[in-house]
Design an enzyme around this catalytic site. Structure first.
Site, PDB file in Angstrom:
ATOM      1  N   ARG A 281     161.495  -8.036 -58.249  1.00  0.00           N
ATOM      2  CA  ARG A 281     160.328  -8.632 -57.456  1.00  0.00           C
ATOM      3  C   ARG A 281     159.058  -8.923 -58.454  1.00  0.00           C
ATOM      4  O   ARG A 281     158.472  -7.869 -58.642  1.00  0.00           O
ATOM      5  CB  ARG A 281     159.959  -8.150 -56.246  1.00  0.00           C
ATOM      6  CG  ARG A 281     158.855  -8.793 -55.552  1.00  0.00           C
ATOM      7  CD  ARG A 281     158.363  -8.009 -54.240  1.00  0.00           C
ATOM      8  NE  ARG A 281     158.445  -6.492 -54.241  1.00  0.00           N
ATOM      9  CZ  ARG A 281     157.555  -5.740 -54.585  1.00  0.00           C
ATOM     10  NH1 ARG A 281     156.501  -6.058 -55.173  1.00  0.00           N
ATOM     11  NH2 ARG A 281     157.828  -4.488 -54.644  1.00  0.00           N
ATOM     12  N   HIS A 285     154.968  -7.084 -53.048  1.00  0.00           N
ATOM     13  CA  HIS A 285     155.688  -7.232 -51.925  1.00  0.00           C
ATOM     14  C   HIS A 285     155.505  -8.416 -50.976  1.00  0.00           C
ATOM     15  O   HIS A 285     156.354  -9.027 -50.559  1.00  0.00           O
ATOM     16  CB  HIS A 285     155.715  -5.976 -51.366  1.00  0.00           C
ATOM     17  CG  HIS A 285     156.366  -5.657 -50.052  1.00  0.00           C
ATOM     18  ND1 HIS A 285     157.977  -5.560 -50.024  1.00  0.00           N
ATOM     19  CD2 HIS A 285     155.947  -5.766 -48.663  1.00  0.00           C
ATOM     20  CE1 HIS A 285     158.354  -5.578 -48.769  1.00  0.00           C
ATOM     21  NE2 HIS A 285     157.320  -5.645 -48.008  1.00  0.00           N
ATOM     22  N   TYR A 294     151.539   0.752 -58.325  1.00  0.00           N
ATOM     23  CA  TYR A 294     152.797   1.468 -58.577  1.00  0.00           C
ATOM     24  C   TYR A 294     153.807   1.121 -59.633  1.00  0.00           C
ATOM     25  O   TYR A 294     154.768   1.644 -59.732  1.00  0.00           O
ATOM     26  CB  TYR A 294     153.430   1.606 -57.251  1.00  0.00           C
ATOM     27  CG  TYR A 294     153.990   0.334 -56.465  1.00  0.00           C
ATOM     28  CD1 TYR A 294     154.975  -0.559 -56.869  1.00  0.00           C
ATOM     29  CD2 TYR A 294     152.959  -0.431 -55.774  1.00  0.00           C
ATOM     30  CE1 TYR A 294     155.308  -1.909 -56.438  1.00  0.00           C
ATOM     31  CE2 TYR A 294     153.214  -1.669 -54.988  1.00  0.00           C
ATOM     32  CZ  TYR A 294     154.242  -2.393 -55.395  1.00  0.00           C
ATOM     33  OH  TYR A 294     154.598  -3.480 -54.692  1.00  0.00           O
TER      34      TYR A 294
END
Length: 387
Positions: A281, A285, A294
């Site tokens: 991805r 998100h 992250y």
């Protein structure tokens, strides 16, 4: 307490209509660690035994077209969210090959049950992209006819659509229908009980269902390494008694070939399969997420080098399947699609929230009237300018 239970045959405990699965050697159900890859990172084609391609030049151009349209719709959707026209949006950037290749492997009569990220698969199934965006805008819960496109409504709860797919496939088998059901979910959903129940029931009843897991490396901010200790997601399949397959999810041809094999197997009455498409991805998100918290820039850059559209375009141009005129035609279609999205979604009116209560229960529980009255008072207050 003494005594013994009477002996029971396999047929006595097997669900009606299910035959014993005595031919599946557990070792044969296990996937290889390396995903199937037909196009390398530079777009060179390599044959892989067991995964032949049955695509004509026109099919190749269609795959490319769907991928480009998906990316353009995705970019416009993010723009609309940033302009306050969508409440939130879940991007598919980087996952175009996994979605388009897998959906293209389905036949017209087949069904797909998506999560909230399947814009690419929706386009292949003929769903207008603006219908998808009306869900994210909150215009209404869904704005396309699932039966017309054989594509379920977007599922926001994690993994619940896997149960819908398994149940639909079980029903299709009982009805003798010639169709296969595809269930789309991500690596994060494999940590949910719903996905486990769906896989188990589909396997026990040998339902014609293919579970396509887009392993995009993160469940929001949680990496795959903190979700499972299995060697791969595809290895989980052996625990259910179904084969597991792995493919390079950034390779549209590998995704198509692997998915097609699983679909053909299910159509022939051999039961479900689990396909893991290894992808990434490249966006957040959702538009409410900050991926810089992250993951590193170096990680993102490495996966951008494996961009699924650039890789496929290199192959098509090398093989003389895609020329400049066709590219310009597809780009123009993508621009028109983006314009249509904006025209259909921008300031679109919302439906009456009271309609929520019209399609839930046949026989509403006692608290239902109270809840409806509470909403009605709230809306009346707002409409009167008191709120």
């Amino acid at each position: 307490m003494t005594g013994s239970y009477p002996a029971m045959s396999d047929d006595a405990v097997r669900p009606q209509g299910v035959s014993p699965n005595t031919s599946d050697d557990p070792a044969e159900l296990l996937p290889p660690l390396e995903p199937v890859q037909l196009l390398d990172d530079d777009g060179a084609l390599h044959d892989v035994s067991g995964f032949p391609l049955d695509l004509k030049d026109a099919d190749h151009r269609e795959l490319y077209r769907y991928m480009v349209l998906s990316r353009r719709a995705d970019k416009q959707s993010i723009n609309l969210q940033r302009q306050g026209q969508l409440g939130v949006y879940a991007s598919l950037l980087g996952q175009e090959a996994a979605q388009v290749g897998s959906a293209y492997a389905l036949d017209a009569q087949d069904w797909a049950f998506p999560s909230y990220r399947e814009m690419g698969a929706a386009l292949v199934r003929g769903v207008p992209p603006e219908a998808i965006l009306h869900t994210f805008r909150g215009t209404w819960l869904g704005d396309h006819d699932p039966h017309e496109h054989r594509f379920g409504l977007l599922s926001i709860p994690i993994g619940t659509q896997a149960l819908h797919a398994a149940g639909f496939a079980m029903g299709a088998k009982f009805d003798g229908a010639d169709l296969v059901v595809a269930s789309y979910f991500g690596d994060g959903a494999t940590s949910e009980g719903d996905a486990h129940e769906a896989l188990n029931f589909a396997a026990v009843f040998e339902a014609p269902c293919v579970f396509l897991v887009q392993n995009n490396q993160y469940a929001i901010s949680v990496p795959l390494s903190q979700q499972t200790k299995a060697p791969t997601i595809a290895h989980k399949a052996v625990g259910y008694g179904m084969p597991g397959y792995r493919c390079d999810g950034n390779d549209v041809l590998a995704t198509y070939a692997v998915m097609r094999r699983a679909v053909d197997r299910a159509r022939q009455g051999e039961g479900p399969a689990l396909v893991e498409a290894v992808t990434y991805r490249m966006e957040a998100h959702t538009t409410a997420d900050d991926p810089t918290r992250y993951r590193s820039d170096d990680e993102l850059a490495e996966w951008q080098r494996r961009d699924p559209i650039a890789r496929y375009q290199s192959f098509l141009e090398r093989e003389g399947i895609l020329d400049a005129a066709t590219r310009e035609e597809i780009d123009a279609e993508a621009d028109a699609l983006a314009h249509r999205l904006r025209e259909n979604v921008y300031d679109a009116p919302h439906g009456d929230p009271r309609e929520l209560f019209e399609h839930v229960y046949v026989h509403p529980p006692g608290t239902y009237a109270e809840q409806r009255a509470l909403l009605d008072r709230e809306l009346t207050s707002r409409e009167g300018g008191d709120a």
